[in-house]
Design a protein around this motif. Structure first.
Motif, PDB file in Angstrom:
ATOM      1  N   VAL A  96       0.838  -1.200   0.000  1.00  0.00           N
ATOM      2  CA  VAL A  96       0.000   0.000   0.000  1.00  0.00           C
ATOM      3  C   VAL A  96       0.877   1.255   0.000  1.00  0.00           C
ATOM      4  CG1 VAL A  96      -1.710   1.342   1.304  1.00  0.00           C
ATOM      5  CG2 VAL A  96      -1.976  -1.135   1.070  1.00  0.00           C
ATOM      6  N   ALA A  97       1.932   1.259   0.796  1.00  0.00           N
ATOM      7  CA  ALA A  97       2.854   2.401   0.821  1.00  0.00           C
ATOM      8  C   ALA A  97       3.469   2.619  -0.553  1.00  0.00           C
ATOM      9  CB  ALA A  97       3.942   2.186   1.869  1.00  0.00           C
ATOM     10  N   PHE A  98       3.890   1.543  -1.186  1.00  0.00           N
ATOM     11  CA  PHE A  98       4.466   1.622  -2.531  1.00  0.00           C
ATOM     12  C   PHE A  98       3.469   2.241  -3.507  1.00  0.00           C
ATOM     13  CE2 PHE A  98       5.062  -0.273  -6.717  1.00  0.00           C
ATOM     14  CZ  PHE A  98       6.402   0.004  -6.969  1.00  0.00           C
ATOM     15  N   ASP A  99       2.237   1.762  -3.465  1.00  0.00           N
ATOM     16  CA  ASP A  99       1.201   2.289  -4.347  1.00  0.00           C
ATOM     17  C   ASP A  99       0.941   3.770  -4.074  1.00  0.00           C
ATOM     18  OD1 ASP A  99       1.001  -0.243  -5.455  1.00  0.00           O
ATOM     19  OD2 ASP A  99      -0.805  -0.777  -4.322  1.00  0.00           O
ATOM     20  N   CYS A 100       0.938   4.140  -2.800  1.00  0.00           N
ATOM     21  CA  CYS A 100       0.709   5.543  -2.442  1.00  0.00           C
ATOM     22  C   CYS A 100       1.833   6.443  -2.945  1.00  0.00           C
ATOM     23  CB  CYS A 100       0.554   5.694  -0.930  1.00  0.00           C
ATOM     24  SG  CYS A 100      -1.003   5.024  -0.304  1.00  0.00           S
ATOM     25  N   VAL A 101       3.062   5.960  -2.910  1.00  0.00           N
ATOM     26  CA  VAL A 101       4.176   6.733  -3.464  1.00  0.00           C
ATOM     27  C   VAL A 101       3.922   6.977  -4.947  1.00  0.00           C
ATOM     28  CG1 VAL A 101       6.635   6.650  -4.085  1.00  0.00           C
ATOM     29  CG2 VAL A 101       5.909   6.040  -1.772  1.00  0.00           C
ATOM     30  N   GLY A 102       3.507   5.934  -5.652  1.00  0.00           N
ATOM     31  CA  GLY A 102       3.217   6.063  -7.075  1.00  0.00           C
ATOM     32  C   GLY A 102       2.105   7.050  -7.372  1.00  0.00           C
ATOM     33  N   LEU A 103       1.192   7.193  -6.447  1.00  0.00           N
ATOM     34  CA  LEU A 103       0.086   8.139  -6.610  1.00  0.00           C
ATOM     35  C   LEU A 103       0.429   9.527  -6.093  1.00  0.00           C
ATOM     36  CD1 LEU A 103      -2.825   5.789  -5.469  1.00  0.00           C
ATOM     37  CD2 LEU A 103      -2.311   6.534  -7.823  1.00  0.00           C
ATOM     38  N   GLY A 104       1.589   9.658  -5.471  1.00  0.00           N
ATOM     39  CA  GLY A 104       1.992  10.941  -4.912  1.00  0.00           C
ATOM     40  C   GLY A 104       1.351  11.257  -3.577  1.00  0.00           C
ATOM     41  N   ASP A 105       0.713  10.292  -2.964  1.00  0.00           N
ATOM     42  CA  ASP A 105       0.065  10.489  -1.664  1.00  0.00           C
ATOM     43  C   ASP A 105       1.073  10.145  -0.569  1.00  0.00           C
ATOM     44  OD1 ASP A 105      -1.574  10.653   0.551  1.00  0.00           O
ATOM     45  OD2 ASP A 105      -3.171   9.411  -0.306  1.00  0.00           O
TER      46      ASP A 105
ATOM     47  N   GLU B 257       1.595  11.340   2.474  1.00  0.00           N
ATOM     48  CA  GLU B 257       1.141  11.160   3.861  1.00  0.00           C
ATOM     49  C   GLU B 257       0.695   9.724   4.111  1.00  0.00           C
ATOM     50  OE1 GLU B 257      -1.400  13.982   5.748  1.00  0.00           O
ATOM     51  OE2 GLU B 257      -0.490  15.654   4.650  1.00  0.00           O
ATOM     52  N   ARG B 258      -0.102   9.185   3.198  1.00  0.00           N
ATOM     53  CA  ARG B 258      -0.543   7.794   3.347  1.00  0.00           C
ATOM     54  C   ARG B 258       0.622   6.825   3.182  1.00  0.00           C
ATOM     55  NH1 ARG B 258      -5.057   5.656   0.004  1.00  0.00           N
ATOM     56  NH2 ARG B 258      -4.923   3.960   1.487  1.00  0.00           N
ATOM     57  N   ALA B 259       1.541   7.143   2.274  1.00  0.00           N
ATOM     58  CA  ALA B 259       2.722   6.295   2.096  1.00  0.00           C
ATOM     59  C   ALA B 259       3.517   6.243   3.397  1.00  0.00           C
ATOM     60  CB  ALA B 259       3.592   6.819   0.958  1.00  0.00           C
ATOM     61  N   HIS B 260       3.660   7.396   4.035  1.00  0.00           N
ATOM     62  CA  HIS B 260       4.392   7.463   5.299  1.00  0.00           C
ATOM     63  C   HIS B 260       3.681   6.648   6.373  1.00  0.00           C
ATOM     64  CE1 HIS B 260       5.661   9.513   9.107  1.00  0.00           C
ATOM     65  NE2 HIS B 260       6.838   9.255   8.552  1.00  0.00           N
ATOM     66  N   GLU B 261       2.380   6.814   6.466  1.00  0.00           N
ATOM     67  CA  GLU B 261       1.586   6.087   7.470  1.00  0.00           C
ATOM     68  C   GLU B 261       1.709   4.580   7.280  1.00  0.00           C
ATOM     69  OE1 GLU B 261      -3.111   5.239   8.141  1.00  0.00           O
ATOM     70  OE2 GLU B 261      -2.549   7.312   7.716  1.00  0.00           O
ATOM     71  N   HIS B 262       1.565   4.115   6.052  1.00  0.00           N
ATOM     72  CA  HIS B 262       1.630   2.675   5.802  1.00  0.00           C
ATOM     73  C   HIS B 262       3.054   2.140   5.936  1.00  0.00           C
ATOM     74  CE1 HIS B 262      -2.522   1.718   4.893  1.00  0.00           C
ATOM     75  NE2 HIS B 262      -2.596   2.916   4.357  1.00  0.00           N
ATOM     76  N   SER B 263       4.039   2.962   5.654  1.00  0.00           N
ATOM     77  CA  SER B 263       5.428   2.554   5.881  1.00  0.00           C
ATOM     78  C   SER B 263       5.678   2.327   7.366  1.00  0.00           C
ATOM     79  CB  SER B 263       6.399   3.613   5.362  1.00  0.00           C
ATOM     80  OG  SER B 263       6.311   3.735   3.969  1.00  0.00           O
ATOM     81  N   LEU B 264       5.130   3.209   8.189  1.00  0.00           N
ATOM     82  CA  LEU B 264       5.287   3.055   9.638  1.00  0.00           C
ATOM     83  C   LEU B 264       4.590   1.803  10.148  1.00  0.00           C
ATOM     84  CD1 LEU B 264       4.851   6.733  10.858  1.00  0.00           C
ATOM     85  CD2 LEU B 264       6.940   5.351  10.928  1.00  0.00           C
ATOM     86  N   THR B 265       3.394   1.536   9.657  1.00  0.00           N
ATOM     87  CA  THR B 265       2.683   0.351  10.135  1.00  0.00           C
ATOM     88  C   THR B 265       3.356  -0.926   9.621  1.00  0.00           C
ATOM     89  OG1 THR B 265       1.042   0.523   8.358  1.00  0.00           O
ATOM     90  CG2 THR B 265       0.463   1.503  10.479  1.00  0.00           C
ATOM     91  N   ALA B 266       3.926  -0.872   8.423  1.00  0.00           N
ATOM     92  CA  ALA B 266       4.679  -2.023   7.913  1.00  0.00           C
ATOM     93  C   ALA B 266       5.894  -2.287   8.790  1.00  0.00           C
ATOM     94  CB  ALA B 266       5.111  -1.790   6.466  1.00  0.00           C
ATOM     95  N   ARG B 267       6.560  -1.230   9.181  1.00  0.00           N
ATOM     96  CA  ARG B 267       7.736  -1.382  10.037  1.00  0.00           C
ATOM     97  C   ARG B 267       7.354  -1.947  11.408  1.00  0.00           C
ATOM     98  NH1 ARG B 267      12.213   3.216  11.593  1.00  0.00           N
ATOM     99  NH2 ARG B 267      13.477   1.867  12.885  1.00  0.00           N
ATOM    100  N   ALA B 268       6.263  -1.460  11.968  1.00  0.00           N
ATOM    101  CA  ALA B 268       5.822  -1.956  13.275  1.00  0.00           C
ATOM    102  C   ALA B 268       5.484  -3.448  13.202  1.00  0.00           C
ATOM    103  CB  ALA B 268       4.624  -1.163  13.773  1.00  0.00           C
ATOM    104  N   ALA B 269       4.796  -3.848  12.149  1.00  0.00           N
ATOM    105  CA  ALA B 269       4.442  -5.259  11.993  1.00  0.00           C
ATOM    106  C   ALA B 269       5.697  -6.107  11.784  1.00  0.00           C
ATOM    107  CB  ALA B 269       3.475  -5.442  10.823  1.00  0.00           C
ATOM    108  N   SER B 270       6.630  -5.599  11.010  1.00  0.00           N
ATOM    109  CA  SER B 270       7.884  -6.310  10.792  1.00  0.00           C
ATOM    110  C   SER B 270       8.675  -6.455  12.089  1.00  0.00           C
ATOM    111  CB  SER B 270       8.713  -5.568   9.739  1.00  0.00           C
ATOM    112  OG  SER B 270       9.932  -6.204   9.527  1.00  0.00           O
ATOM    113  N   ASP B 271       8.719  -5.403  12.879  1.00  0.00           N
ATOM    114  CA  ASP B 271       9.401  -5.457  14.175  1.00  0.00           C
ATOM    115  C   ASP B 271       8.755  -6.478  15.105  1.00  0.00           C
ATOM    116  OD1 ASP B 271      11.224  -3.538  13.365  1.00  0.00           O
ATOM    117  OD2 ASP B 271      10.297  -1.901  14.515  1.00  0.00           O
ATOM    118  N   ALA B 272       7.427  -6.537  15.091  1.00  0.00           N
ATOM    119  CA  ALA B 272       6.717  -7.511  15.931  1.00  0.00           C
ATOM    120  C   ALA B 272       7.054  -8.932  15.487  1.00  0.00           C
ATOM    121  CB  ALA B 272       5.213  -7.271  15.873  1.00  0.00           C
ATOM    122  N   ALA B 273       7.099  -9.151  14.180  1.00  0.00           N
ATOM    123  CA  ALA B 273       7.456 -10.477  13.674  1.00  0.00           C
ATOM    124  C   ALA B 273       8.881 -10.832  14.058  1.00  0.00           C
ATOM    125  CB  ALA B 273       7.286 -10.515  12.159  1.00  0.00           C
TER     126      ALA B 273
END
Length: 76
Positions: free
Chosen positions: A19-28, A30-46
């Motif tokens: 989703v972050a990747f797609d948001c970067v492609g769309l120029g969004d 803020e959403r790219a940043h938000e989803h990057s953070l949640t991806a990182r949090a999930a990765s850290d938990a794993a």
């Protein structure tokens, strides 16, 4: 945290990264940043769950638990 939770978190991280990747492609950015953070949090938990499993499980136990975790996610 179990290997099932680790697998679930990794699946979530992959989704949020896409989703972050797609948001970067769309120029969004803020959403790219938000989803990057949640991806990182999930990765850290794993990472935490897998590190714990390395300490607590034999290779045979890890294989069995990992197979159960992946099967459970595929069936869900």
């Amino acid at each position: 945290m179990s290997l099932e939770e680790a697998a679930r978190q990794l699946k979530m991280a992959a989704h949020d990264a896409q989703v972050a990747f797609d948001c970067v492609g769309l120029g969004d950015l803020e959403r790219a940043h938000e989803h990057s953070l949640t991806a990182r949090a999930a990765s850290d938990a794993a990472l935490t769950a897998v590190a714990r499993a390395l300490e607590d499980m034999t290779p045979e136990e890890a294989q069995a638990a990992g197979e159960r975790a992946v099967t459970a996610l595929e069936d869900a």
